[in-house]
Design a protein around this motif. Structure first.
Motif, PDB file in Angstrom:
ATOM      1  N   ARG A 179     -41.257 -27.380   3.431  1.00 24.58           N
ATOM      2  CA  ARG A 179     -42.505 -28.464   3.419  1.00 24.58           C
ATOM      3  C   ARG A 179     -42.431 -28.983   4.604  1.00 24.58           C
ATOM      4  O   ARG A 179     -41.536 -29.572   5.090  1.00 24.58           O
ATOM      5  CB  ARG A 179     -42.241 -29.262   2.030  1.00 24.58           C
ATOM      6  CG  ARG A 179     -43.165 -30.398   1.899  1.00 24.58           C
ATOM      7  CD  ARG A 179     -43.045 -31.236   0.649  1.00 24.58           C
ATOM      8  NE  ARG A 179     -41.839 -32.092   0.893  1.00 24.58           N
ATOM      9  CZ  ARG A 179     -41.604 -33.196   1.421  1.00 24.58           C
ATOM     10  NH1 ARG A 179     -42.485 -33.656   2.080  1.00 24.58           N
ATOM     11  NH2 ARG A 179     -40.465 -33.700   1.283  1.00 24.58           N
ATOM     12  N   ILE A 180     -43.681 -29.094   5.192  1.00 23.21           N
ATOM     13  CA  ILE A 180     -43.968 -29.652   6.301  1.00 23.21           C
ATOM     14  C   ILE A 180     -44.485 -31.059   6.091  1.00 23.21           C
ATOM     15  O   ILE A 180     -45.581 -31.051   5.541  1.00 23.21           O
ATOM     16  CB  ILE A 180     -44.591 -28.726   7.385  1.00 23.21           C
ATOM     17  CG1 ILE A 180     -44.072 -27.316   7.627  1.00 23.21           C
ATOM     18  CG2 ILE A 180     -45.044 -29.282   8.860  1.00 23.21           C
ATOM     19  CD1 ILE A 180     -44.683 -26.308   8.536  1.00 23.21           C
ATOM     20  N   SER A 181     -43.920 -32.301   6.697  1.00 22.00           N
ATOM     21  CA  SER A 181     -44.531 -33.404   6.661  1.00 22.00           C
ATOM     22  C   SER A 181     -45.045 -33.963   7.726  1.00 22.00           C
ATOM     23  O   SER A 181     -44.555 -33.642   8.940  1.00 22.00           O
ATOM     24  CB  SER A 181     -43.400 -34.430   6.132  1.00 22.00           C
ATOM     25  OG  SER A 181     -43.782 -35.503   6.029  1.00 22.00           O
ATOM     26  N   SER A 182     -45.923 -34.829   7.716  1.00 20.81           N
ATOM     27  CA  SER A 182     -46.486 -35.491   8.875  1.00 20.81           C
ATOM     28  C   SER A 182     -45.760 -36.752   9.423  1.00 20.81           C
ATOM     29  O   SER A 182     -46.138 -37.350  10.580  1.00 20.81           O
ATOM     30  CB  SER A 182     -48.119 -35.875   8.626  1.00 20.81           C
ATOM     31  OG  SER A 182     -47.974 -37.011   7.539  1.00 20.81           O
ATOM     32  N   ALA A 183     -44.612 -36.990   8.772  1.00 22.93           N
ATOM     33  CA  ALA A 183     -43.587 -38.104   9.178  1.00 22.93           C
ATOM     34  C   ALA A 183     -43.174 -37.444  10.551  1.00 22.93           C
ATOM     35  O   ALA A 183     -42.804 -36.253  10.635  1.00 22.93           O
ATOM     36  CB  ALA A 183     -42.576 -38.155   8.072  1.00 22.93           C
TER      37      ALA A 183
ATOM     38  N   THR B  50     -31.944 -30.655  -0.046  1.00 28.57           N
ATOM     39  CA  THR B  50     -32.851 -30.542   0.968  1.00 28.57           C
ATOM     40  C   THR B  50     -32.056 -30.875   2.168  1.00 28.57           C
ATOM     41  O   THR B  50     -31.462 -31.887   2.428  1.00 28.57           O
ATOM     42  CB  THR B  50     -34.047 -31.261   0.733  1.00 28.57           C
ATOM     43  OG1 THR B  50     -33.973 -32.620   0.753  1.00 28.57           O
ATOM     44  CG2 THR B  50     -34.957 -31.172  -0.587  1.00 28.57           C
ATOM     45  N   THR B  51     -32.813 -30.695   3.360  1.00 31.73           N
ATOM     46  CA  THR B  51     -32.365 -30.852   4.801  1.00 31.73           C
ATOM     47  C   THR B  51     -33.526 -30.841   5.544  1.00 31.73           C
ATOM     48  O   THR B  51     -34.705 -30.323   5.240  1.00 31.73           O
ATOM     49  CB  THR B  51     -31.682 -29.844   5.465  1.00 31.73           C
ATOM     50  OG1 THR B  51     -30.547 -29.424   4.790  1.00 31.73           O
ATOM     51  CG2 THR B  51     -31.202 -29.919   6.859  1.00 31.73           C
ATOM     52  N   CYS B  52     -33.732 -32.200   6.372  1.00 32.30           N
ATOM     53  CA  CYS B  52     -34.791 -32.341   7.116  1.00 32.30           C
ATOM     54  C   CYS B  52     -34.524 -31.718   8.672  1.00 32.30           C
ATOM     55  O   CYS B  52     -33.291 -32.234   9.241  1.00 32.30           O
ATOM     56  CB  CYS B  52     -34.945 -33.922   7.196  1.00 32.30           C
ATOM     57  SG  CYS B  52     -36.515 -34.414   8.214  1.00 32.30           S
ATOM     58  N   ILE B  53     -35.683 -31.229   9.155  1.00 34.63           N
ATOM     59  CA  ILE B  53     -35.511 -30.839  10.820  1.00 34.63           C
ATOM     60  C   ILE B  53     -36.227 -31.612  11.576  1.00 34.63           C
ATOM     61  O   ILE B  53     -37.624 -31.537  11.110  1.00 34.63           O
ATOM     62  CB  ILE B  53     -35.479 -29.250  10.517  1.00 34.63           C
ATOM     63  CG1 ILE B  53     -34.657 -28.657   9.728  1.00 34.63           C
ATOM     64  CG2 ILE B  53     -35.298 -28.850  12.215  1.00 34.63           C
ATOM     65  CD1 ILE B  53     -34.902 -27.166   9.598  1.00 34.63           C
ATOM     66  N   PRO B  54     -35.817 -32.649  12.623  1.00 36.73           N
ATOM     67  CA  PRO B  54     -36.763 -33.103  13.293  1.00 36.73           C
ATOM     68  C   PRO B  54     -37.487 -32.272  14.146  1.00 36.73           C
ATOM     69  O   PRO B  54     -37.458 -31.016  14.224  1.00 36.73           O
ATOM     70  CB  PRO B  54     -35.736 -34.037  14.051  1.00 36.73           C
ATOM     71  CG  PRO B  54     -34.366 -33.999  13.367  1.00 36.73           C
ATOM     72  CD  PRO B  54     -34.528 -32.613  12.782  1.00 36.73           C
TER      73      PRO B  54
ATOM     74  N   ILE C  39     -36.317 -28.252   4.160  1.00 37.76           N
ATOM     75  CA  ILE C  39     -35.830 -26.930   3.855  1.00 37.76           C
ATOM     76  C   ILE C  39     -35.329 -27.437   2.410  1.00 37.76           C
ATOM     77  O   ILE C  39     -34.416 -28.325   2.435  1.00 37.76           O
ATOM     78  CB  ILE C  39     -35.131 -26.016   4.518  1.00 37.76           C
ATOM     79  CG1 ILE C  39     -33.830 -26.807   5.248  1.00 37.76           C
ATOM     80  CG2 ILE C  39     -36.255 -25.397   5.879  1.00 37.76           C
ATOM     81  CD1 ILE C  39     -32.974 -25.935   5.940  1.00 37.76           C
ATOM     82  N   ARG C  40     -35.442 -26.463   1.523  1.00 36.55           N
ATOM     83  CA  ARG C  40     -35.006 -26.723   0.064  1.00 36.55           C
ATOM     84  C   ARG C  40     -33.777 -25.672  -0.116  1.00 36.55           C
ATOM     85  O   ARG C  40     -34.023 -24.430   0.015  1.00 36.55           O
ATOM     86  CB  ARG C  40     -35.934 -26.652  -0.912  1.00 36.55           C
ATOM     87  CG  ARG C  40     -35.420 -27.010  -2.221  1.00 36.55           C
ATOM     88  CD  ARG C  40     -36.547 -26.755  -3.385  1.00 36.55           C
ATOM     89  NE  ARG C  40     -37.005 -25.448  -3.189  1.00 36.55           N
ATOM     90  CZ  ARG C  40     -38.323 -25.291  -3.687  1.00 36.55           C
ATOM     91  NH1 ARG C  40     -39.238 -26.161  -4.175  1.00 36.55           N
ATOM     92  NH2 ARG C  40     -38.914 -23.948  -3.669  1.00 36.55           N
TER      93      ARG C  40
END
Length: 116
Positions: A109-113, A89-93, A82-83
């Motif tokens: 932004r959804i990432s395939s990571a 930005t913050t990453c949500i597992p 999320i931005r």
């Protein structure tokens, strides 16, 4: 033991009530956001959901803000970013949620990571 009082209710009781409300909001979000979405909830009401893995940001036209905002990532193997309006930005597992207590969000932004 000294207990601080605010408006006739102890500070400890207020903190417990806030924590309980945040847990209830997170649980409600998890109950109403189906796989494979990243959902946005404001005060328990779904205000948006995203599904596509993208290499660029998807703008949030409503620019949601806290308090009372929960972002729920129901995806099994993909992280969600999320931005914030100030550029951070913050990453949500995968399979987790994030509670926004203050600030405004402008993108997702959804990432395939699989990990942050």
């Amino acid at each position: 033991m000294t207990v601080a009082m605010v408006g006739g209710v102890s500070v400890a009781a207020q903190a417990t009530a806030v924590a309980s409300t945040e847990r209830a909001t997170t649980k409600a979000a998890a109950d109403t956001c189906a796989y494979p979405y990243v959902c946005f909830f404001k005060n328990g009401v779904k205000i948006g959901q995203f599904q596509d893995v993208t290499s660029t940001w998807q703008n949030l036209p409503s620019r949601p803000s806290g308090p009372g905002l929960v972002v729920q990532n129901t995806r099994n193997d993909d992280v969600a970013h999320i931005r914030w309006s100030y550029g951070a930005t913050t990453c949500i597992p995968p399979k987790s949620s994030f509670t926004v207590t203050s600030g405004t969000l402008t993108g997702v932004r959804i990432s395939s990571a699989a990990t942050c």
